[in-house]
Design an enzyme around this catalytic site. Structure first.
Site, PDB file in Angstrom:
ATOM      1  N   GLU A 131       0.651  -0.600  -0.065  1.00  6.85           N
ATOM      2  CA  GLU A 131      -0.234  -0.096  -0.062  1.00  6.85           C
ATOM      3  C   GLU A 131       0.702   1.300  -0.294  1.00  6.85           C
ATOM      4  O   GLU A 131       0.788   2.094  -0.767  1.00  6.85           O
ATOM      5  CB  GLU A 131      -0.583   0.298   1.120  1.00  6.85           C
ATOM      6  N   ILE A 138      -2.356   7.771   1.462  1.00  2.73           N
ATOM      7  CA  ILE A 138      -4.074   7.154   1.048  1.00  2.73           C
ATOM      8  C   ILE A 138      -4.119   5.393   0.568  1.00  2.73           C
ATOM      9  O   ILE A 138      -3.620   5.303   0.119  1.00  2.73           O
ATOM     10  CB  ILE A 138      -3.751   8.036  -0.257  1.00  2.73           C
ATOM     11  N   LYS A 207       4.624   4.512 -10.428  1.00  5.06           N
ATOM     12  CA  LYS A 207       3.291   4.516  -9.572  1.00  5.06           C
ATOM     13  C   LYS A 207       2.408   4.217 -10.292  1.00  5.06           C
ATOM     14  O   LYS A 207       1.091   3.269 -10.256  1.00  5.06           O
ATOM     15  CB  LYS A 207       3.151   5.967  -8.881  1.00  5.06           C
TER      16      LYS A 207
END
Length: 430
Positions: A131, A138, A207
């Site tokens: 995560e 977030i 990402k």
């Protein structure tokens, strides 16, 4: 009933994030134990500089031999926050082989070798959670691969790098130039001494690869992501954006093609309307906008970096992985069943904002319009200003394949009446 034997956790790396993880594990030990159903024990910390004082971490836990730590065999979970590809890749796969699940914040490694890491985890019956690899605190990875697992995601678009958003926000709100805004970001600790990974889009591209892979259930590697940095964005670009009711953001955009047969992933600066939720994301904050068939439009917003926010995401994964350990179960692994091809940037359908320096004489606009027509690109609006034999021509196009738009720009450069292409920027979020 709570199990009394603790789950043992080893930490690889004890920098800004790792030290926060260790602190929270210590100060919130009782809460973590209650949430997991068993106590967790920090059993070892691998570092490069053993002589550095690390408050709250017993000296006997510190080691420079990360390989020996992951091979111990009594470790339940490895937390990897050292970053980079090697030795992180070897340490993670070794941890799997010796019975430990892994929580990682390593976006670069996951973007490059995520499929191999998933395979190693599955082979050894372990979990891989990450995560913290995208957008800091977030909650984003888990909602995409669990909460929205029954939905069809069509688009993920977001600001996933706080450094670049801080710089662009300062350029927008204060009128500062790029260098001035970068200096401020560096002074405040938002930018590294070498900001290349951020400002050239490498961080955001890693990402984007991770997000696209999860969202579209297909393998997307870092090399598949089109990347364009934001160092060429100028105050003039912001002035043009404001005239259009827009601002400029460095966006990571992952899309499923309209026919569902392919996906794209890209990172580049773009103008977005002030009415779009991402336009209001200020300073070093991150936000990701998700569009799905059933859920509709969702936005995830919050701090995207920093020791405490990133540690929060790491600890959330730690709780989930430890629960799985107690239940002798595993969380979700890789989902790449669609095996969709990743299209090139040239196939992406988008809009352009093009600013040209041209000769201020009759017929120039007709010549420019002819070039657009010859390349099959429709013009939405044109704005022209002229003085003393020189003029600026701003053209905003309708949506067209990026290859056609790029070809148009190259043809424009060859016109005798075009002195130069002052700026080119894509328009998104409409």
């Amino acid at each position: 009933m709570m199990r009394t034997r603790p789950l043992k956790v080893a930490l690889l790396g004890c920098g800004v994030v790792g030290s926060e993880v260790a602190r929270i594990m210590t100060t919130h030990a009782d809460d973590l134990a209650a949430r997991i159903g068993a106590p967790v024990e920090l059993a070892g910390v691998a570092v490069r500089r053993p002589d550095k004082v690390r408050e709250g971490i017993p000296a006997e836990l510190i080691t420079t031999d990360a390989t020996a730590l992951v091979k111990r065999g009594d470790i339940d979970v490895i937390i990897e926050v050292i970053g980079g590809v090697e030795p992180a890749r070897t340490l993670i796969t070794t941890a799997f082989e010796h019975g430990a699940s892994v929580v990682s914040a390593n976006k670069a490694l996951l973007a490059q070798d995520g499929a191999a890491l998933y395979a190693a985890a599955e082979k050894n019956g372990q979990d891989l959670y990450y995560e913290a690899a995208v957008a800091g605190a977030i909650p984003l990875i888990r909602p995409l691969r669990e909460s929205l697992a029954g939905d069809k995601i069509n688009r993920v678009m977001g600001i996933v790098n706080g450094t670049t958003n801080f710089i662009l926000d300062k350029m927008d709100t204060s009128g500062a130039g790029y260098s001035e805004a970068l200096d401020e970001a560096t002074a405040l600790g938002y930018a590294e001494a070498d900001p290349t990974a951020d400002v050239e889009g490498f961080d955001a591209a890693a990402k984007a690869a991770i997000l696209a892979g999860i969202a579209f259930h297909t393998r997307v590697r870092l090399d598949d992501v089109y990347r364009e940095g934001m160092t060429e964005v100028t105050a003039a670009d912001f002035a043009s954006a404001k005239q259009m009711g827009c601002t400029i953001k460095l966006l990571a955009i992952c899309e499923r093609a309209a026919d569902g047969g392919s996906v794209t992933a890209r990172v580049h600066p773009a103008m977005i309307p002030l009415s779009h939720p991402l336009a209001s994301v200020r300073e070093a904050y991150n936000a990701v906008f998700v569009e799905a068939d059933a859920a509709g439009q969702l936005m995830f917003y919050g701090p995207g970096a920093g020791g405490a926010p990133t540690a929060s995401a790491v600890l959330g994964d730690l709780v989930a992985v430890c629960r799985n350990k107690l239940n002798e179960a595993n969380g979700p692994g890789e989902s790449a069943y669609t095996q969709l091809p990743v299209s090139s940037m040239g196939e992406v359908v988008t809009r352009y904002h093009i600013s040209l320096d041209v000769a201020d004489k009759p017929g120039v606009l007709a010549q420019v319009a002819t070039v657009f027509a010859e390349h099959g690109v429709s013009i939405d609006t044109v704005r022209q200003q002229g003085k003393d034999g020189e003029a600026s021509l701003v053209v905003v196009t309708h949506r067209a394949p990026d290859a056609a738009l790029s070809g148009t720009v190259e043809a424009l450069r060859k016109l005798d009446t075009v002195r130069g292409v002052a700026s080119i920027m894509r328009v998104e979020g409409e």
